[in-house]
Structures are given as C-alpha cells and as structure tokens.
Design an enzyme around this catalytic site. Structure first.
Site, PDB file in Angstrom:
ATOM      1  N   PRO A 163       4.569   9.522  28.089  1.00 55.20           N
ATOM      2  CA  PRO A 163       6.177   9.256  27.749  1.00 55.20           C
ATOM      3  C   PRO A 163       6.403   8.888  26.305  1.00 55.20           C
ATOM      4  O   PRO A 163       5.439   8.288  25.561  1.00 55.20           O
ATOM      5  CB  PRO A 163       6.545   8.098  28.656  1.00 55.20           C
ATOM      6  CG  PRO A 163       5.292   7.515  28.820  1.00 55.20           C
ATOM      7  CD  PRO A 163       4.245   8.493  28.918  1.00 55.20           C
ATOM      8  N   ASN A 164       7.417   9.812  25.853  1.00 57.52           N
ATOM      9  CA  ASN A 164       7.996   9.366  24.367  1.00 57.52           C
ATOM     10  C   ASN A 164       7.029  10.053  23.502  1.00 57.52           C
ATOM     11  O   ASN A 164       7.272   9.961  22.219  1.00 57.52           O
ATOM     12  CB  ASN A 164       8.110   7.985  23.962  1.00 57.52           C
ATOM     13  CG  ASN A 164       9.093   7.265  25.234  1.00 57.52           C
ATOM     14  OD1 ASN A 164      10.194   7.961  25.226  1.00 57.52           O
ATOM     15  ND2 ASN A 164       8.707   6.238  25.831  1.00 57.52           N
TER      16      ASN A 164
ATOM     17  N   ARG B 241       9.706   9.795  16.023  1.00 57.37           N
ATOM     18  CA  ARG B 241       9.290   8.404  16.551  1.00 57.37           C
ATOM     19  C   ARG B 241       8.896   7.337  15.905  1.00 57.37           C
ATOM     20  O   ARG B 241       7.611   7.591  15.301  1.00 57.37           O
ATOM     21  CB  ARG B 241       8.832   8.620  17.842  1.00 57.37           C
ATOM     22  CG  ARG B 241       8.415   7.344  18.693  1.00 57.37           C
ATOM     23  CD  ARG B 241       7.510   7.553  19.781  1.00 57.37           C
ATOM     24  NE  ARG B 241       7.459   6.140  20.375  1.00 57.37           N
ATOM     25  CZ  ARG B 241       6.372   5.959  21.381  1.00 57.37           C
ATOM     26  NH1 ARG B 241       5.561   7.151  21.637  1.00 57.37           N
ATOM     27  NH2 ARG B 241       6.157   4.963  21.837  1.00 57.37           N
TER      28      ARG B 241
ATOM     29  N   TYR C  28       3.361   6.026  14.177  1.00 56.94           N
ATOM     30  CA  TYR C  28       3.102   7.028  14.715  1.00 56.94           C
ATOM     31  C   TYR C  28       2.891   8.364  13.764  1.00 56.94           C
ATOM     32  O   TYR C  28       2.237   9.564  14.232  1.00 56.94           O
ATOM     33  CB  TYR C  28       3.707   7.564  15.865  1.00 56.94           C
ATOM     34  CG  TYR C  28       3.859   6.360  17.106  1.00 56.94           C
ATOM     35  CD1 TYR C  28       2.694   6.083  17.787  1.00 56.94           C
ATOM     36  CD2 TYR C  28       4.733   5.600  17.461  1.00 56.94           C
ATOM     37  CE1 TYR C  28       2.651   5.055  18.661  1.00 56.94           C
ATOM     38  CE2 TYR C  28       4.963   4.833  18.401  1.00 56.94           C
ATOM     39  CZ  TYR C  28       3.639   4.497  18.830  1.00 56.94           C
ATOM     40  OH  TYR C  28       3.581   3.558  19.817  1.00 56.94           O
TER      41      TYR C  28
ATOM     42  N   ASN D 188      -3.292  10.608  26.204  1.00 60.77           N
ATOM     43  CA  ASN D 188      -2.668   9.449  25.896  1.00 60.77           C
ATOM     44  C   ASN D 188      -1.711   9.025  26.752  1.00 60.77           C
ATOM     45  O   ASN D 188      -0.456   9.932  26.512  1.00 60.77           O
ATOM     46  CB  ASN D 188      -2.213   9.669  24.399  1.00 60.77           C
ATOM     47  CG  ASN D 188      -1.390   8.495  23.746  1.00 60.77           C
ATOM     48  OD1 ASN D 188      -1.090   7.510  24.420  1.00 60.77           O
ATOM     49  ND2 ASN D 188      -0.951   8.598  22.491  1.00 60.77           N
TER      50      ASN D 188
ATOM     51  N   ALA E 204       3.208   4.491  27.166  1.00 60.28           N
ATOM     52  CA  ALA E 204       3.303   2.965  27.906  1.00 60.28           C
ATOM     53  C   ALA E 204       2.775   2.883  29.023  1.00 60.28           C
ATOM     54  O   ALA E 204       2.401   1.725  29.730  1.00 60.28           O
ATOM     55  CB  ALA E 204       4.708   2.678  27.828  1.00 60.28           C
TER      56      ALA E 204
ATOM     57  N   GLU F 107      -9.586   8.075  26.774  1.00 60.86           N
ATOM     58  CA  GLU F 107      -8.420   7.467  26.687  1.00 60.86           C
ATOM     59  C   GLU F 107      -8.031   7.500  25.192  1.00 60.86           C
ATOM     60  O   GLU F 107      -8.946   6.890  24.363  1.00 60.86           O
ATOM     61  CB  GLU F 107      -8.216   5.983  27.172  1.00 60.86           C
ATOM     62  CG  GLU F 107      -7.187   5.135  26.937  1.00 60.86           C
ATOM     63  CD  GLU F 107      -6.937   3.688  27.328  1.00 60.86           C
ATOM     64  OE1 GLU F 107      -8.145   3.300  27.880  1.00 60.86           O
ATOM     65  OE2 GLU F 107      -6.311   3.009  26.856  1.00 60.86           O
TER      66      GLU F 107
ATOM     67  N   HIS G 253      -5.487   6.506  21.686  1.00 57.25           N
ATOM     68  CA  HIS G 253      -3.844   5.752  21.242  1.00 57.25           C
ATOM     69  C   HIS G 253      -4.024   6.042  19.594  1.00 57.25           C
ATOM     70  O   HIS G 253      -5.162   6.253  19.003  1.00 57.25           O
ATOM     71  CB  HIS G 253      -3.998   4.455  21.544  1.00 57.25           C
ATOM     72  CG  HIS G 253      -4.026   4.157  22.884  1.00 57.25           C
ATOM     73  ND1 HIS G 253      -2.831   4.253  23.804  1.00 57.25           N
ATOM     74  CD2 HIS G 253      -5.181   3.527  23.477  1.00 57.25           C
ATOM     75  CE1 HIS G 253      -3.311   4.071  24.786  1.00 57.25           C
ATOM     76  NE2 HIS G 253      -4.667   3.698  25.031  1.00 57.25           N
TER      77      HIS G 253
ATOM     78  N   SER H  45      -2.242   4.505  17.353  1.00 62.71           N
ATOM     79  CA  SER H  45      -2.069   3.215  17.015  1.00 62.71           C
ATOM     80  C   SER H  45      -3.223   2.111  17.697  1.00 62.71           C
ATOM     81  O   SER H  45      -3.824   2.718  18.716  1.00 62.71           O
ATOM     82  CB  SER H  45      -0.606   2.493  17.172  1.00 62.71           C
ATOM     83  OG  SER H  45      -0.581   2.234  18.665  1.00 62.71           O
TER      84      SER H  45
ATOM     85  N   ARG I 293      -1.045  -4.872  18.096  1.00 57.58           N
ATOM     86  CA  ARG I 293       0.259  -4.913  18.206  1.00 57.58           C
ATOM     87  C   ARG I 293       0.596  -5.961  19.184  1.00 57.58           C
ATOM     88  O   ARG I 293      -0.005  -6.900  19.538  1.00 57.58           O
ATOM     89  CB  ARG I 293       0.596  -3.508  18.642  1.00 57.58           C
ATOM     90  CG  ARG I 293       0.297  -2.321  17.582  1.00 57.58           C
ATOM     91  CD  ARG I 293       0.933  -1.101  17.945  1.00 57.58           C
ATOM     92  NE  ARG I 293       2.216  -0.887  17.828  1.00 57.58           N
ATOM     93  CZ  ARG I 293       2.748   0.175  18.826  1.00 57.58           C
ATOM     94  NH1 ARG I 293       2.001   1.011  19.166  1.00 57.58           N
ATOM     95  NH2 ARG I 293       4.177   0.103  18.926  1.00 57.58           N
TER      96      ARG I 293
HETATM   97  C1  DQA Z   1       0.454   4.456  22.233  1.00 58.12           C
HETATM   98  C2  DQA Z   1       0.477   2.885  22.390  1.00 58.12           C
HETATM   99  C3  DQA Z   1       1.313   2.476  23.469  1.00 58.12           C
HETATM  100  O1  DQA Z   1       1.389   1.114  23.420  1.00 58.12           O
HETATM  101  C4  DQA Z   1       2.730   2.961  23.344  1.00 58.12           C
HETATM  102  O2  DQA Z   1       3.546   2.609  24.253  1.00 58.12           O
HETATM  103  C5  DQA Z   1       2.874   4.479  23.114  1.00 58.12           C
HETATM  104  C6  DQA Z   1       1.723   5.137  21.954  1.00 58.12           C
HETATM  105  C7  DQA Z   1      -0.162   4.869  21.025  1.00 58.12           C
HETATM  106  O3  DQA Z   1      -0.654   6.065  21.043  1.00 58.12           O
HETATM  107  O4  DQA Z   1      -0.553   4.424  20.114  1.00 58.12           O
HETATM  108  O5  DQA Z   1       3.662   5.088  23.638  1.00 58.12           O
HETATM  109  O6  DQA Z   1      -0.332   4.932  23.332  1.00 58.12           O
END
Ligand code: DQA
Length: 138
Positions: free
Chosen positions: A9-10, A17, A22, A71, A74, A95, A97, A99, A104
């Site tokens: 998501p997102n 974003r 990011y 990825n 959330a 997995e 990410h 960030s 965080r």
């Molecule tokens: C994320 C980190 C997650 O906490 C966040 O909800 C994201 C992006 C990252 O790629 O850093 O949507 O997965």
C-alpha cells in the site's frame, strides 16, 4: 531466473509520497534501470494497495519463481495473513524497506513477516531492492 517484486500500500505513490523519506524517483523508472542492470534475470513488478491481492500474487508466483522481493508497506507491521502466506510458499521472500524503519516511529519497529523471510534489507532507499536482488541471484 525469475524474480517478482511486490510493493504494498501507498508505494504506487513513490516519487511524490513523502519524498524526504522515500525519494523522488517513481518506481517504474527505477524498475526499468534495474532490469537493464540484470539482463539475465526476468524481473516482474506488481503493486497493490489491498492485502488480499498481495497474497493472491504471492501464491501465484511463490511455487515457481526463484525469489520474491516484498515491500509490504504498512502491512509489514500488522499482517498475520501475509506472514502465513510467506510461510506457505516454497519461493524465498526477501523483505525490503526503503527507509530504516528502526530509525522511525516505534510502531514501525515490529515486523510481522521477518521471521518467515529469507532476509531483510532496509534503509538504502530504492537501492534496497537491488541489494535484495543481489541476495537472491548471488
Ligand atoms: C516502508 C516502511 C513502512 O513502515 C511504511 O508503512 C511504508 C514503506 C518502507 O519502504 O520504508 O509504507 O515499507
């Protein structure tokens, strides 16, 4: 080799974003560059904002592909359904990410899915995906 990249998501909004976290690069641009850097690997890309669709895609490729780079956004921090899915597959899942979630908010420090993954890469921006791919092909 066949490797599936899956964004949750997102992450369709990468480039616009929260660019301070990011970055400013859209994922499609990065994906094309990555494919050019690894011409012998057949890369596919899928993004969904919906938990069940992420599971459907993982079940579709997760018994035949050589690797999945996930990825989960959330859902990483909430989804037992994704954990169970990853456990069910034979294809290794990495997995990823963008960030460093440990630098965080505290609610991002817990990953529901890490224990079922082959490895975890975070904190290197979009380069995290390339490092995950190195882990799969290397
Ligand atoms: C994320 C980190 C997650 O906490 C966040 O909800 C994201 C992006 C990252 O790629 O850093 O949507 O997965």
């Amino acid at each position: 080799m066949k490797v599936q990249i899956i964004n949750g998501p997102n992450l369709n909004l990468l480039g616009s974003r929260e660019p301070d976290i990011y970055g400013q690069t859209a994922f499609d641009t990065f994906f094309n560059d990555l494919q050019n850097q690894y011409p012998t690997v057949e890369l596919s890309y899928y993004q969904s904002n919906t938990e069940g669709e992420l599971i459907d895609k993982m079940q579709e490729v997760g018994f035949t592909y050589d690797g999945i780079i996930l990825n989960a956004g959330a859902y990483t921090h909430t989804s037992i359904a994704l954990l169970d899915c990853i456990r069910s597959l034979t294809t290794p899942v990495v997995e990823v990410h963008i960030s460093n979630v440990h630098a965080r908010e505290e609610f991002r420090h817990k990953s529901m899915i890490s224990s079922a993954c082959r490895g975890v890469i975070m904190g290197f921006g979009l380069n995290s995906y390339r490092l995950a791919l190195e882990g799969i092909v290397g």
